[in-house]
Scaffold this motif. Structure first.
Motif, PDB file in Angstrom:
ATOM      1  N   LEU A   1       0.849  -1.194   0.000  1.00 22.55           N
ATOM      2  CA  LEU A   1       0.000   0.000   0.000  1.00 22.55           C
ATOM      3  C   LEU A   1       0.879   1.236   0.000  1.00 22.55           C
ATOM      4  N   ILE A   2       0.514   2.201  -0.834  1.00 23.33           N
ATOM      5  CA  ILE A   2       1.178   3.509  -0.886  1.00 23.33           C
ATOM      6  C   ILE A   2       0.150   4.552  -0.494  1.00 23.33           C
ATOM      7  N   VAL A   3       0.487   5.423   0.429  1.00 28.10           N
ATOM      8  CA  VAL A   3      -0.433   6.454   0.903  1.00 28.10           C
ATOM      9  C   VAL A   3       0.003   7.802   0.337  1.00 28.10           C
ATOM     10  N   GLY A   4      -0.780   8.321  -0.600  1.00 26.04           N
ATOM     11  CA  GLY A   4      -0.474   9.594  -1.245  1.00 26.04           C
ATOM     12  C   GLY A   4      -0.222   9.419  -2.728  1.00 26.04           C
ATOM     13  N   HIS A   5      -0.910  10.215  -3.569  1.00 27.96           N
ATOM     14  CA  HIS A   5      -0.779  10.079  -5.027  1.00 27.96           C
ATOM     15  C   HIS A   5      -0.312  11.382  -5.655  1.00 27.96           C
ATOM     16  N   GLY A   6       0.614  12.058  -4.952  1.00 29.18           N
ATOM     17  CA  GLY A   6       1.326  13.154  -5.579  1.00 29.18           C
ATOM     18  C   GLY A   6       2.428  12.588  -6.476  1.00 29.18           C
ATOM     19  N   VAL A   7       3.392  13.418  -6.843  1.00 33.50           N
ATOM     20  CA  VAL A   7       4.460  12.954  -7.733  1.00 33.50           C
ATOM     21  C   VAL A   7       5.271  11.839  -7.081  1.00 33.50           C
ATOM     22  N   LEU A   8       5.608  12.002  -5.786  1.00 29.17           N
ATOM     23  CA  LEU A   8       6.392  10.967  -5.115  1.00 29.17           C
ATOM     24  C   LEU A   8       5.621   9.652  -5.059  1.00 29.17           C
ATOM     25  N   GLY A   9       4.338   9.702  -4.734  1.00 27.50           N
ATOM     26  CA  GLY A   9       3.530   8.487  -4.698  1.00 27.50           C
ATOM     27  C   GLY A   9       3.416   7.832  -6.057  1.00 27.50           C
ATOM     28  N   ARG A  10       3.285   8.621  -7.112  1.00 28.85           N
ATOM     29  CA  ARG A  10       3.182   8.075  -8.469  1.00 28.85           C
ATOM     30  C   ARG A  10       4.499   7.419  -8.893  1.00 28.85           C
ATOM     31  N   LEU A  11       5.606   8.070  -8.561  1.00 32.89           N
ATOM     32  CA  LEU A  11       6.897   7.461  -8.886  1.00 32.89           C
ATOM     33  C   LEU A  11       7.108   6.171  -8.103  1.00 32.89           C
ATOM     34  N   LEU A  12       6.702   6.163  -6.836  1.00 34.76           N
ATOM     35  CA  LEU A  12       6.825   4.950  -6.036  1.00 34.76           C
ATOM     36  C   LEU A  12       5.966   3.836  -6.620  1.00 34.76           C
ATOM     37  N   ALA A  13       4.758   4.163  -7.072  1.00 31.52           N
ATOM     38  CA  ALA A  13       3.895   3.156  -7.694  1.00 31.52           C
ATOM     39  C   ALA A  13       4.527   2.618  -8.976  1.00 31.52           C
ATOM     40  N   ARG A  14       5.108   3.484  -9.785  1.00 29.56           N
ATOM     41  CA  ARG A  14       5.749   3.046 -11.027  1.00 29.56           C
ATOM     42  C   ARG A  14       6.959   2.160 -10.749  1.00 29.56           C
ATOM     43  N   LEU A  15       7.745   2.523  -9.734  1.00 30.95           N
ATOM     44  CA  LEU A  15       8.885   1.697  -9.370  1.00 30.95           C
ATOM     45  C   LEU A  15       8.441   0.353  -8.801  1.00 30.95           C
ATOM     46  N   THR A  16       7.332   0.354  -8.063  1.00 29.17           N
ATOM     47  CA  THR A  16       6.785  -0.892  -7.523  1.00 29.17           C
ATOM     48  C   THR A  16       6.378  -1.823  -8.653  1.00 29.17           C
ATOM     49  N   LEU A  17       5.716  -1.277  -9.672  1.00 31.06           N
ATOM     50  CA  LEU A  17       5.359  -2.079 -10.840  1.00 31.06           C
ATOM     51  C   LEU A  17       6.609  -2.605 -11.547  1.00 31.06           C
ATOM     52  N   ALA A  18       7.635  -1.752 -11.671  1.00 34.30           N
ATOM     53  CA  ALA A  18       8.872  -2.170 -12.333  1.00 34.30           C
ATOM     54  C   ALA A  18       9.559  -3.297 -11.580  1.00 34.30           C
ATOM     55  N   ALA A  19       9.322  -3.372 -10.248  1.00 38.14           N
ATOM     56  CA  ALA A  19       9.895  -4.444  -9.428  1.00 38.14           C
ATOM     57  C   ALA A  19       9.073  -5.723  -9.494  1.00 38.14           C
ATOM     58  N   GLY A  20       7.976  -5.707 -10.254  1.00 36.55           N
ATOM     59  CA  GLY A  20       7.147  -6.903 -10.390  1.00 36.55           C
ATOM     60  C   GLY A  20       6.095  -7.054  -9.317  1.00 36.55           C
ATOM     61  N   ALA A  21       5.836  -5.962  -8.566  1.00 37.96           N
ATOM     62  CA  ALA A  21       4.830  -5.993  -7.500  1.00 37.96           C
ATOM     63  C   ALA A  21       3.570  -5.255  -7.958  1.00 37.96           C
ATOM     64  N   GLU A  22       2.514  -5.352  -7.143  1.00 33.18           N
ATOM     65  CA  GLU A  22       1.215  -4.786  -7.509  1.00 33.18           C
ATOM     66  C   GLU A  22       0.741  -3.835  -6.408  1.00 33.18           C
ATOM     67  N   PRO A  23       0.963  -2.527  -6.577  1.00 31.67           N
ATOM     68  CA  PRO A  23       0.612  -1.582  -5.513  1.00 31.67           C
ATOM     69  C   PRO A  23      -0.859  -1.186  -5.515  1.00 31.67           C
ATOM     70  N   THR A  24      -1.343  -0.839  -4.340  1.00 29.63           N
ATOM     71  CA  THR A  24      -2.589  -0.100  -4.180  1.00 29.63           C
ATOM     72  C   THR A  24      -2.220   1.258  -3.610  1.00 29.63           C
ATOM     73  N   VAL A  25      -2.907   2.310  -4.064  1.00 32.12           N
ATOM     74  CA  VAL A  25      -2.602   3.667  -3.616  1.00 32.12           C
ATOM     75  C   VAL A  25      -3.845   4.284  -2.982  1.00 32.12           C
ATOM     76  N   TRP A  26      -3.660   4.922  -1.831  1.00 33.31           N
ATOM     77  CA  TRP A  26      -4.718   5.712  -1.209  1.00 33.31           C
ATOM     78  C   TRP A  26      -4.509   7.183  -1.528  1.00 33.31           C
ATOM     79  N   GLU A  27      -5.589   7.872  -1.829  1.00 33.50           N
ATOM     80  CA  GLU A  27      -5.543   9.315  -2.030  1.00 33.50           C
ATOM     81  C   GLU A  27      -6.890   9.911  -1.619  1.00 33.50           C
ATOM     82  N   ARG A  28      -6.868  10.853  -0.682  1.00 30.98           N
ATOM     83  CA  ARG A  28      -8.106  11.477  -0.204  1.00 30.98           C
ATOM     84  C   ARG A  28      -8.642  12.529  -1.163  1.00 30.98           C
ATOM     85  N   ASP A  29      -7.752  13.228  -1.864  1.00 30.69           N
ATOM     86  CA  ASP A  29      -8.167  14.315  -2.750  1.00 30.69           C
ATOM     87  C   ASP A  29      -8.672  13.739  -4.076  1.00 30.69           C
ATOM     88  N   PRO A  30      -9.951  13.902  -4.410  1.00 35.21           N
ATOM     89  CA  PRO A  30     -10.472  13.327  -5.659  1.00 35.21           C
ATOM     90  C   PRO A  30      -9.743  13.819  -6.899  1.00 35.21           C
TER      91      PRO A  30
END
Length: 312
Positions: A149-178
């Motif tokens: 789980l990644i908490v936050g979908h700003g630039v840092l959260g998006r980069l972390l999600a992309r790196l997680t995918l590149a590592a062969g993992a499957e992230p879920t991201v939380w973001e309160r701001d629609p």
């Protein structure tokens, strides 16, 4: 030699003035900056005056650690060539004016060893390398097929999600701001209340919200780990019994290191990490005051870039 620089004179008071540069040593280079990014984490705290005590803290200061430019002078001992495009993670070259982190200026003097050569074709996207390296350090030894789980979908959260995918993992991201839930590619972005899982082995928080630690601990699997990768202005605390029952681990991910910069540079060059779609706003350096306000106040602004190419 001097440079046009962004100067935070005091909280919420920004000027654009010329400053003398420290003469370069034999191992230094002079870089003509093309673009610099505005950080909505540390720089926002510097702007507001809410930055916790930090080495080198004090006003006036030159902010910025996300700069990209061209080497225009190189000392005799500098292992880098004139004309090379480089990423500069800040500089301390303004004499009595502090460089914290010293990258928002038209020209910088910095040790050649601190610079990261980058592909000129990246353009202003190369300013994102610092955030990518920060995300890479937070990633740690994530295993393939993990579901963190990644908490936050700003630039840092998006980069972390992309790196997680590149590592062969499957992230879920939380973001309160629609307004920030758009832009995901290959992963889910949910409001926290939409997620029923309570068995995350790894939760990485990049939100900078110091109040949510108990809620994250409640979502951990036994023996799970919370990674704190944001920058927190308020003290962090949590209720001990739930953490005790889960044997929770808490890891603080510090600023990036040279090896992190090298790793993400290789991923970018190998087309395994994209920097596309993350820069939403750009402004000439002459409009720095308005640009900083937009970066900190507009929820639609993921990343603001200052363009120094026409700076006098």
């Amino acid at each position: 030699m001097d440079a046009l620089a962004v100067i935070l004179e005091r909280p919420e008071s920004l000027a654009l003035n010329r400053l003398p540069l420290t003469p370069p040593a034999a191992s230094d280079v002079v870089v003509a900056i093309s673009w610099s990014g505005i950080s909505t984490g540390t720089e926002r705290l510097l702007w507001s005056g809410r930055m916790p005590p930090f080495p080198g803290m004090g006003y006036p200061l030159v902010p910025g650690y996300e700069s990209v430019g061209t080497v225009v002078e190189a000392g005799a001992e500098a292992p880098i060539r004139i004309g090379q495009t480089v990423f500069v993670p800040g500089a301390r070259c303004f004499g009595a004016v502090r460089g914290l982190f010293g990258g928002a200026a038209s020209h910088l003097v910095a040790p050649a060893a601190r610079l990261v050569p980058v592909n000129a074709a990246l353009g202003d996207r190369a300013c994102l390398i610092a955030l990518a390296a920060t995300a890479y350090r937070a990633l740690g030894g994530l295993c393939p097929r993990a579901t963190p789980l990644i908490v936050g979908h700003g630039v840092l959260g998006r980069l972390l999600a992309r790196l997680t995918l590149a590592a062969g993992a499957e992230p879920t991201v939380w973001e309160r701001d629609p307004t920030r839930r758009e832009g995901a590619a290959g992963y889910r972005v949910l409001a926290p209340e939409e997620d029923t899982r309570r068995d995350y082995a790894v939760i990485t928080d990049v939100s900078g919200d110091a109040s949510g630690l108990d809620g994250l601990i409640a979502r951990l699997a036994p023996g799970g780990e919370i990674v704190l990768a944001g920058f927190y202005e308020a003290p962090l605390s949590f209720a001990f019994p739930p953490a005790f029952m889960r044997e929770a681990r808490i890891r603080i991910s510090a600023e990036f290191r040279p090896e992190d910069l090298a790793a993400v540079t290789a991923l970018i060059e190998g087309n395994r990490l994209s920097l596309d779609g993350l820069i939403t706003h750009r402004a000439p350096a002459a409009q720095a005051q308005d640009a900083y306000r937009t970066a900190f106040a507009d929820p639609a602004c993921l990343k603001m870039i200052l363009d120094w190419r026409d700076a006098a």
